[in-house]
Design a protein around this motif. Structure first.
Motif, mmCIF file in Angstrom:
data_model
loop_
_atom_site.group_PDB
_atom_site.id
_atom_site.type_symbol
_atom_site.label_atom_id
_atom_site.label_comp_id
_atom_site.label_asym_id
_atom_site.label_seq_id
_atom_site.Cartn_x
_atom_site.Cartn_y
_atom_site.Cartn_z
ATOM 1 N N CYS A 167 -77.812 -44.963 -17.747
ATOM 2 C CA CYS A 167 -78.677 -45.824 -16.943
ATOM 3 C C CYS A 167 -80.121 -45.607 -17.373
ATOM 4 O O CYS A 167 -80.423 -44.710 -18.170
ATOM 5 N N LEU A 175 -84.226 -45.194 -16.135
ATOM 6 C CA LEU A 175 -85.213 -44.898 -15.104
ATOM 7 C C LEU A 175 -86.587 -45.353 -15.591
ATOM 8 O O LEU A 175 -86.953 -45.093 -16.742
ATOM 9 N N TYR A 176 -87.337 -46.010 -14.701
ATOM 10 C CA TYR A 176 -88.710 -46.432 -14.999
ATOM 11 C C TYR A 176 -88.762 -47.291 -16.267
ATOM 12 O O TYR A 176 -89.392 -46.942 -17.268
ATOM 13 N N SER A 177 -88.075 -48.415 -16.262
ATOM 14 C CA SER A 177 -88.045 -49.284 -17.433
ATOM 15 C C SER A 177 -89.383 -49.992 -17.608
ATOM 16 O O SER A 177 -90.174 -50.125 -16.671
ATOM 17 N N PHE A 233 -75.534 -42.152 -10.086
ATOM 18 C CA PHE A 233 -76.738 -42.838 -10.546
ATOM 19 C C PHE A 233 -77.506 -43.444 -9.366
ATOM 20 O O PHE A 233 -78.741 -43.468 -9.382
ATOM 21 N N ARG A 234 -76.780 -43.942 -8.383
ATOM 22 C CA ARG A 234 -77.452 -44.465 -7.192
ATOM 23 C C ARG A 234 -78.229 -43.356 -6.492
ATOM 24 O O ARG A 234 -79.366 -43.562 -6.037
ATOM 25 N N LYS A 269 -81.375 -42.465 -8.754
ATOM 26 C CA LYS A 269 -82.470 -43.439 -8.723
ATOM 27 C C LYS A 269 -83.215 -43.408 -7.390
ATOM 28 O O LYS A 269 -84.447 -43.498 -7.360
ATOM 29 N N SER A 270 -82.485 -43.295 -6.291
ATOM 30 C CA SER A 270 -83.145 -43.240 -4.987
ATOM 31 C C SER A 270 -83.971 -41.964 -4.829
ATOM 32 O O SER A 270 -85.025 -41.978 -4.191
ATOM 33 N N PHE A 287 -85.378 -40.169 -7.421
ATOM 34 C CA PHE A 287 -86.509 -40.194 -8.343
ATOM 35 C C PHE A 287 -87.549 -41.243 -7.959
ATOM 36 O O PHE A 287 -88.622 -41.285 -8.569
ATOM 37 N N SER A 288 -87.258 -42.088 -6.985
ATOM 38 C CA SER A 288 -88.279 -43.026 -6.521
ATOM 39 C C SER A 288 -89.441 -42.306 -5.839
ATOM 40 O O SER A 288 -90.538 -42.856 -5.748
ATOM 41 N N TYR A 312 -93.278 -42.215 -10.941
ATOM 42 C CA TYR A 312 -93.140 -42.321 -12.399
ATOM 43 C C TYR A 312 -93.240 -40.931 -13.001
ATOM 44 O O TYR A 312 -94.001 -40.081 -12.513
ATOM 45 N N SER A 349 -88.960 -35.700 -18.891
ATOM 46 C CA SER A 349 -87.738 -36.153 -18.218
ATOM 47 C C SER A 349 -86.635 -35.100 -18.262
ATOM 48 O O SER A 349 -85.852 -34.978 -17.309
#
Length: 584
Positions: free
Chosen positions: A207, A209-211, A335-336, A339-340, A342-343, A347, A353
């Motif tokens: 996945c 992160l921060y695209s 992954f869910r 992502k939640s 690392f929000s 950034y 990373s």
């Protein structure tokens, strides 16, 4: 009892005490320093931090993970356990009273802040998981500068990076023991649920992160490129710098999870991560982005998330996420969570990373295994996947037996030790030329190794070299490569099916049985079987039908080799006729 309750450990500064203190300082200026220090101390204690409690946590952390031994030969490497009340960072031997620093050769080396502050970061990181603790939160909680809080965060991340390989070793051993001799039916159209039972699902995926958005790309869309890597790099006209993070994850159901920062999703990049962390007998569940795993993991199963519906009124199929109990929802759920969590960081730079992902992986895995299994003094029992459906809390704790992990010592004992240690663990972003070279590089997992070629007979070795030359040539047309991939995938499925049938029924399958099972035309099947017969990989045995009215002749297939090499099935040599019929 709440250890953070302020009224238990401090006296609040009231307005009367402030007025009285002001009068005393006016009468005697010498009391000014004493009054200011008392106010400063009261303000510090108003944050509700039990310094003694968190200082004990830090000392316990250092004693368990970085125990110090006496250098005196007469003490026979006695562990230092005698404290000095006025110097919390020093520990001494109970026999010869030789002193040594607690912090040397540890992530806390050169720490100038009080010890209890690291205990707060350590304790809160585990307590608040899956929520992450940021440097800003540490700064406000401890009342220190942001740079000091960020360094505390980096020290904890160094600890996680150093000890995460221990969890990987324990996970590999547990999976190897759990799936020893395990085999799924090679037929991909059979349900895997009866065979899996209550065993944990192992999934892998990638996945972003921060695209990089179009706004970060100065309005330029990424229409020229596709896949996950197109969203982490800027446009080539803007330098092609990496601004996002591409994460590859390996997760076990109700168990550990390991996340790694990678530069692309090529087999040469992801393959070593899978081979190092997952035994070959483990059933690995992924999506359709891993077509090269069929020859590495025989129990590999994939699900197509883009499967089309057979009905005209629907665009996508209903079983595109789970088909015949094959899914990768285990890693999707992780992954869910990632992502939640690392929000909260908003950034992070790609170069840091690896530190952040190691921290998250370590804490998540420690919730399953526990911390006592990776301490230096711990010896104990083996691990078993008991009660997988009840969750990780009731699972047996894993311990390391008779095994030592050496300390990571710095070659330069200078003030810049922490900076150098962080630099060694940074993610190395590949240059643009290196990325272009990797895109043209052939997948090494699809080629015959030099060792396998040297062990083969002359005729078979020549055919294996011809296979490597075919895939190393970038001038080959796309339709030739696509047709060759189709036959190669089919050949390995047939080979695994013959092995499975022989082990389960102790009989050799026939040509007609294989054709009916895979719903193949005999002409397609004979192209593969003739190639195997030519190079001595199989042996044919003629079978006659016992019924008088049926004059058909069939052949049984006997394997003569333990493994199947990579061969070309559609690209015939020049000036060579088609292979002779098998029945001649």
């Amino acid at each position: 009892m709440n250890p953070n309750k302020p009224s238990k450990y401090l006296t609040l500064v009231t307005e009367e005490s402030r007025v009285e203190g002001k009068k005393n300082t006016e009468r005697n200026p010498k009391n000014l320093r004493k009054h200011l220090s008392s106010i400063r101390l009261s303000r510090k204690l108003q944050s509700g931090i039990d310094t003694d409690f968190y200082e004990k946590i830090t000392k316990k952390f250092l004693d368990d993970f970085y125990p110090k031994k006496c250098n005196n030969p007469s003490c026979e490497e006695r562990i230092l356990d005698k404290e000095i009340s006025t110097r919390p960072d020093i520990i001494r031997c109970s026999k010869c009273h030789r002193q040594q620093s607690r912090l040397s050769y540890t992530p806390l080396m050169g720490l100038k802040l009080p010890l209890y502050m690291f205990g707060v970061v350590f304790h809160e990181s585990f307590l608040q998981f899956p929520k992450v603790i940021t440097a800003t939160e540490i700064s406000k909680r401890l009342g220190i500068e942001y740079k000091s809080a960020l360094k505390l965060k980096r020290r904890f991340q160094l600890f996680c990076s150093d000890h995460l390989p221990k969890y990987k070793v324990l996970t590999y051993r547990a999976l190897e023991e759990e799936y020893k001799g395990f085999k799924l039916n090679p037929d991909t159209e059979t349900d895997v649920a009866p065979k899996m039972g209550l065993k944990p699902y192992v999934s892998a995926d990638a996945c972003v992160l921060y695209s990089a958005s179009q706004r970060a790309n100065k309005g330029r869309s990424r229409y020229r490129y596709g896949g996950l890597t197109s969203s982490i790099f800027l446009s080539p006209k803007l330098g092609g710098k990496q601004v996002g993070t591409l994460v590859h994850g390996i997760c076990i159901q109700n168990g550990p999870a390991f996340f790694e920062s990678v530069s692309d999703t090529k087999a040469n990049t992801i393959g070593p991560l899978l081979v190092e962390q997952i035994p070959y007998s483990v059933p690995l569940f992924t999506d359709s982005g891993y077509p090269w795993l069929y020859n590495i993991y025989k129990n590999h199963r994939s699900v197509n998330h883009s499967a089309k519906s057979s009905e005209a009124r629907y665009k996508l199929a209903r079983n595109r996420f789970c088909k015949l109990s094959v899914h990768n929802q285990v890693i999707e759920g992780s992954f869910r969570l990632l992502k939640s969590s690392f929000s909260s960081y908003c950034y992070i730079k790609p170069e840091y990373s690896k530190l952040y992902l190691d921290e998250f992986s370590f804490i998540k895995t420690s919730k399953f295994f526990g911390l006592d299994c990776i301490t230096e003094r711990c010896f104990g029992s083996q691990f078993s996947w008991e009660g997988r459906s009840t969750g990780a809390r009731e699972a047996t704790v894993v311990r390391i037996g008779q095994e030592k992990y050496p300390h990571r010592r710095s070659s330069k004992e200078t003030k810049k030790w922490l900076i150098q240690a962080i630099k060694d663990r940074k993610y190395q972003e590949p240059e643009r030329e290196e990325r272009l070279r990797r895109n043209k590089e052939q997948n090494k997992y699809d080629l015959n190794s030099a060792e396998a070629i040297s062990r083969s007979r002359k005729a078979l070795a020549g055919e294996m070299k011809r296979f490597n030359d075919f895939w190393s040539d970038s001038q080959k047309s796309k339709h030739k490569r696509k047709r060759e991939i189709k036959y190669e995938n089919l050949s390995f499925k047939i080979w695994n099916s013959i092995q499975y049938y022989k082990e389960s029924s102790e009989e050799n399958p026939t040509v007609q049985f294989i054709a009916d099972k895979f719903k193949l035309d005999k002409r397609t099947l004979m192209i593969i079987l003739r190639k195997w017969l030519k190079y001595g990989l199989i042996q044919k045995r003629k079978l006659f039908n016992k019924e008088s009215h049926d004059k058909r002749v069939d052949f049984s297939i006997v394997l003569k080799s333990d493994s199947l090499p990579h061969l070309l099935y559609t690209q015939l040599p020049k000036n060579k006729k088609i292979f002779r019929r098998m029945d001649q």
